[in-house]
Motif scaffolding. Structure first.
Motif, PDB file in Angstrom:
ATOM      1  N   ASN A  41       0.825  -1.214   0.000  1.00 43.47           N
ATOM      2  CA  ASN A  41       0.000   0.000   0.000  1.00 43.47           C
ATOM      3  C   ASN A  41       0.857   1.261   0.000  1.00 43.47           C
ATOM      4  OD1 ASN A  41      -2.435  -1.441   0.071  1.00 43.47           O
ATOM      5  ND2 ASN A  41      -2.407  -1.541   2.313  1.00 43.47           N
ATOM      6  N   GLU A  46      -9.107  -3.400   6.263  1.00 45.50           N
ATOM      7  CA  GLU A  46      -8.354  -4.229   5.318  1.00 45.50           C
ATOM      8  C   GLU A  46      -8.733  -5.688   5.539  1.00 45.50           C
ATOM      9  OE1 GLU A  46      -4.124  -4.141   6.081  1.00 45.50           O
ATOM     10  OE2 GLU A  46      -4.445  -3.776   8.217  1.00 45.50           O
ATOM     11  N   ALA A  48      -7.697  -3.379   0.530  1.00 47.27           N
ATOM     12  CA  ALA A  48      -7.388  -2.256   1.420  1.00 47.27           C
ATOM     13  C   ALA A  48      -8.348  -1.114   1.138  1.00 47.27           C
ATOM     14  CB  ALA A  48      -5.945  -1.797   1.219  1.00 47.27           C
TER      15      ALA A  48
END
Length: 332
Positions: free
Chosen positions: A48, A98, A135
């Protein structure tokens, strides 16, 4: 040569990261937030972080290295990546929720948070590969009135963990989610503040789907209530509405929502007999309108920070340009 060397190092580091995520295959199930095994979760977070870094720097080559073959082949994703990049550049993002998933089904599976009260939700998605990671990212600054959610979906292929979809959409407007705006709109509707209810429910409809998979568990039919409020508004007011309490009797012919840096607020369009070129006279008349607008349209200035006005020289009945003067009234 230096640039080539740096790119090679980055590719090697990314390859090592994706390899480290290959282990720990589980039985079908889903793990949310701190339920995700620590080492695997740390590696997902690195993915991420790399994604957000590349989005902010508009590094298309590095983003391409993160994409699956299917995502690369779909050229419509170029526009999505651009939109997500624009959002990532405006503010810092952090993880809201997430999910690490070992899919049971090939077609459709479901994950979600059912413990968030009115904002409880589920996501229904296609199980692209056996293992996936989703996510949900929101701005770190929780005080931002308007918030967009970035959704990054990863899947584990035989060539590593890759992005399979990336999107951004509205999550909050004026500090409220869709269910919260729906609740507020219903309260206004029950008070028969139909015009104000219609505007609030219109905002609710703008943020009912922060991504393509999202379904609110307590998602009452905001669309139907919006239609009811719109019909009640037309029936009650029959636009254009004459403002009898103001000399010259300006006429309101349309209401809507308009955005500024503080949120979304009502905008009132009206025709005036005052010469638009005489802006001082237009402002003077508008001050009188501001004193009575809440009486004409109950609730329209309540719980609002701003209200916008557009004074028009005549009713816009065609595509021809109509002279107008726009004003902002700060209410609090």
């Amino acid at each position: 040569m230096k640039t080539l060397y740096q790119n090679t190092i980055k590719l090697i580091l990314f390859a090592l990261l994706t390899v480290s995520l290959q282990s720990c295959i589980k039985q079908p199930g889903s793990w949310r937030n701190d339920q995700i095994p620590g080492g695997k979760r740390d590696d997902f977070h690195k993915l991420n972080e790399q994604l957000l870094h590349d989005l902010r720097s508009s590094n298309s080559d590095d983003i391409s290295n993160m994409e699956s073959q299917e995502m690369l082949q779909d050229k419509s994703n170029l526009r999505q990546i651009e939109l997500v990049g624009n959002a990532a550049k405006t503010t810092d993002y952090d993880i809201y929720d997430e999910y690490y998933i070992v899919n049971k089904h090939r077609n459709t599976d479901t994950v979600g948070n059912l413990s968030a009260g009115i904002n409880s939700y589920k996501m229904v998605y296609n199980g692209i590969t056996h293992e996936m990671y989703i996510a949900l990212l929101l701005p770190k600054d929780k005080n931002l009135p308007n918030q967009e959610m970035i959704t990054a979906m990863y899947a584990k292929y035989d060539y590593g963990w890759k992005l399979t979809s990336l999107s951004v959409n509205t999550y909050k407007i004026n500090g409220r989610t869709a269910p919260e705006l729906y609740t507020l709109g219903k309260e206004k509707y029950d008070k028969q503040h139909f015009a104000d209810a219609r505007l609030t429910l219109e905002l609710a409809l703008q943020c009912t789907a922060p991504n393509d998979y999202w379904q609110y568990q307590h998602d009452s039919d905001a669309g139907k209530l919006f239609q009811d409020a719109a019909e009640a508004t037309v029936k009650q007011y029959r636009f254009p509405v004459i403002i009898d309490d103001v000399a010259g009797q300006p006429r309101v012919f349309r209401i809507g929502n308009q955005k500024n840096s503080h949120g979304w607020f009502p905008v009132i369009y009206y025709t005036t007999k005052v010469n638009i070129a005489d802006t001082n006279a237009v402002k003077s008349e508008n001050m009188q309108i501001g004193k009575v607008i809440n009486k004409l349209l109950p609730g329209i200035t309540e719980d609002k920070d701003y209200i916008f006005y557009s004074a028009c020289s005549k009713l816009p009945l065609s595509s021809a340009r109509v002279e107008h003067f726009d004003m902002t009234d700060k209410l609090r």
